[in-house]
Design an enzyme around this catalytic site. Sequence first.
Site, mmCIF file in Angstrom:
data_model
loop_
_atom_site.group_PDB
_atom_site.id
_atom_site.type_symbol
_atom_site.label_atom_id
_atom_site.label_comp_id
_atom_site.label_asym_id
_atom_site.label_seq_id
_atom_site.Cartn_x
_atom_site.Cartn_y
_atom_site.Cartn_z
ATOM 1 N N GLY A 210 0.798 -1.208 0.000
ATOM 2 C CA GLY A 210 0.000 0.000 0.000
ATOM 3 C C GLY A 210 0.835 1.265 0.000
ATOM 4 O O GLY A 210 2.062 1.241 -0.201
ATOM 5 N N GLU A 252 6.506 11.071 -13.623
ATOM 6 C CA GLU A 252 5.763 10.997 -14.884
ATOM 7 C C GLU A 252 4.306 10.778 -14.506
ATOM 8 O O GLU A 252 3.936 9.722 -13.999
ATOM 9 C CB GLU A 252 6.290 9.865 -15.758
ATOM 10 C CG GLU A 252 5.873 9.999 -17.215
ATOM 11 C CD GLU A 252 4.609 9.237 -17.528
ATOM 12 O OE1 GLU A 252 3.545 9.886 -17.604
ATOM 13 O OE2 GLU A 252 4.681 8.015 -17.693
ATOM 14 N N LEU A 253 3.474 11.790 -14.755
ATOM 15 C CA LEU A 253 2.154 11.848 -14.135
ATOM 16 C C LEU A 253 1.037 11.788 -15.171
ATOM 17 O O LEU A 253 1.199 11.214 -16.229
ATOM 18 C CB LEU A 253 2.080 13.112 -13.272
ATOM 19 C CG LEU A 253 3.248 13.278 -12.276
ATOM 20 C CD1 LEU A 253 3.135 14.578 -11.514
ATOM 21 C CD2 LEU A 253 3.340 12.092 -11.337
ATOM 22 N N PHE A 382 -9.208 8.626 -17.796
ATOM 23 C CA PHE A 382 -8.605 7.299 -17.645
ATOM 24 C C PHE A 382 -9.646 6.213 -17.916
ATOM 25 O O PHE A 382 -9.773 5.226 -17.185
ATOM 26 C CB PHE A 382 -7.972 7.125 -16.266
ATOM 27 C CG PHE A 382 -6.569 6.565 -16.336
ATOM 28 C CD1 PHE A 382 -5.565 7.286 -16.944
ATOM 29 C CD2 PHE A 382 -6.266 5.322 -15.789
ATOM 30 C CE1 PHE A 382 -4.273 6.779 -17.018
ATOM 31 C CE2 PHE A 382 -4.980 4.804 -15.870
ATOM 32 C CZ PHE A 382 -3.986 5.529 -16.479
#
Length: 486
Positions: A210, A252-253, A382
């Site tokens: 997590g 890197e987003l 997304f």
Amino acid sequence: MTFLNESAWTSSVFLGEWSPGSGEDLPVVEPATGHELGRLGSATPDDVRRATARAVDAQRAWAAAGYQERAAVLRRAGALWEEHAAEIQDWIIRESGGISAKAQLEVHTAAQECYEAASLASHPVGEVLRSEQPRLSYSERVPAGVVGVIAPFNFPLILAIRSVAPALALGNAVVLKPDPRTAVCGGVAIARVFEEAGLPAGLLSVLPGGADVGEAIIVDPVVRVIAFTGSTRAGRAVGRLAGEHLKRAHLELGGNSALIVTADVDVERAVSVGAFGSFMHQGQICMATGRHVVDRRIADDYAAALAEHADRLAVGDPAGGRVALGPIIDAGQRDRVHRLVTGSVEAGARLAAGGTYEGLFYRPTVLADVPETAPAYRQEVFGPVAPVIAFDSDDEAIALAADSEYGLSLGILSRDGLRALELARRVPSGAVHINDQTVSDEAVIPFGGVGGSGNGSRMGGITHNLDAYTETRWVTAQSELPAYPF
């Protein structure tokens, strides 16, 4: 016995060898069916400390090894991806919900990343510098030490191996945290490849877990560099924490990439390009075409044709037949996609195709006549959603394309290549593709974004991988001790 033999990793994590993790077991779930494919061990911060303690000595010996040894391990790793491609591709299909072509691309790219990284091991590591004093002066690149890699679920293999391979080739150790939802194809597979390739124990750890595991990697004093791929929200948190601990973070987003379509294109061919950009891997790609910015003279025809394409695409279990789209990764992401679609219709967009789902299978969706206030236009979706908005002039197209917090990729479809280049120069973006959609990446290119899509760092290519995973040291040497007036 299979290459990804389940008996090795069941209830285990990888610390140079398979051993029980300190956390509870993670179910490995096939999103298309909901079936449990196995159970993988999970890590806790205690496992991170175990991993980094082992990494210190292993990294020193690895950095001191000859470049031929490091290159040979990376070359063997590349060959192993190719040798075991079918099995690894099957795991990508079943665990990530990707279609066969997507799985093939991931394994092919993993092999190429390793082959390209092998060449890094023998690359020149410095340069001779001029000096005002009578001495030898030069710079040299040295390994950063231990690199932390935190990778997402959508392209779990590519987005991990693109950092793991060059970091190892340059003499570093790596602690990898794959997304728990894709920890076999994005973690176990990498561990097994490097285990078989002869990587010395302790140099690579694979610790699914997590947010507490990710935080432990970032704050551990042994870890000097963080390579993170994920959402902009999470990236900001990673950047803040890394900054507090004076770590270099390569972020890197997210993205909401625009595809500008001019009036002189062949609409049918342009729609095929745009459909791929929006619907590939269910739109779960940071570079996905999130906004179709289309000349008003063809906007209605473009939206109608795009809707026809969407309606024809088969959606279903990618392990069970020929489909164009598989499942969304989980119910939480599916529900977020649907909220953005319904919210956009409420804001005034017209639903031209899709907008429905069964289980985790979301129909490819086209939104026409989209207002700039629509949430599916303003935000990264997304998911398999293609909003279409019209423009009347080049200046308006530029303004629409640039009006985003993101700056990852840009596509421009036009018969006039010079005009397209002029448009591209005026839109901030880490990548531009003239006469192609927005999704593209290769092992040899520098990849990254600007604005909300990243902090300007690049992953890939010789120069940028050297910058990412080494430190530059200045060295001087002279024959005699100098005379100082002290």
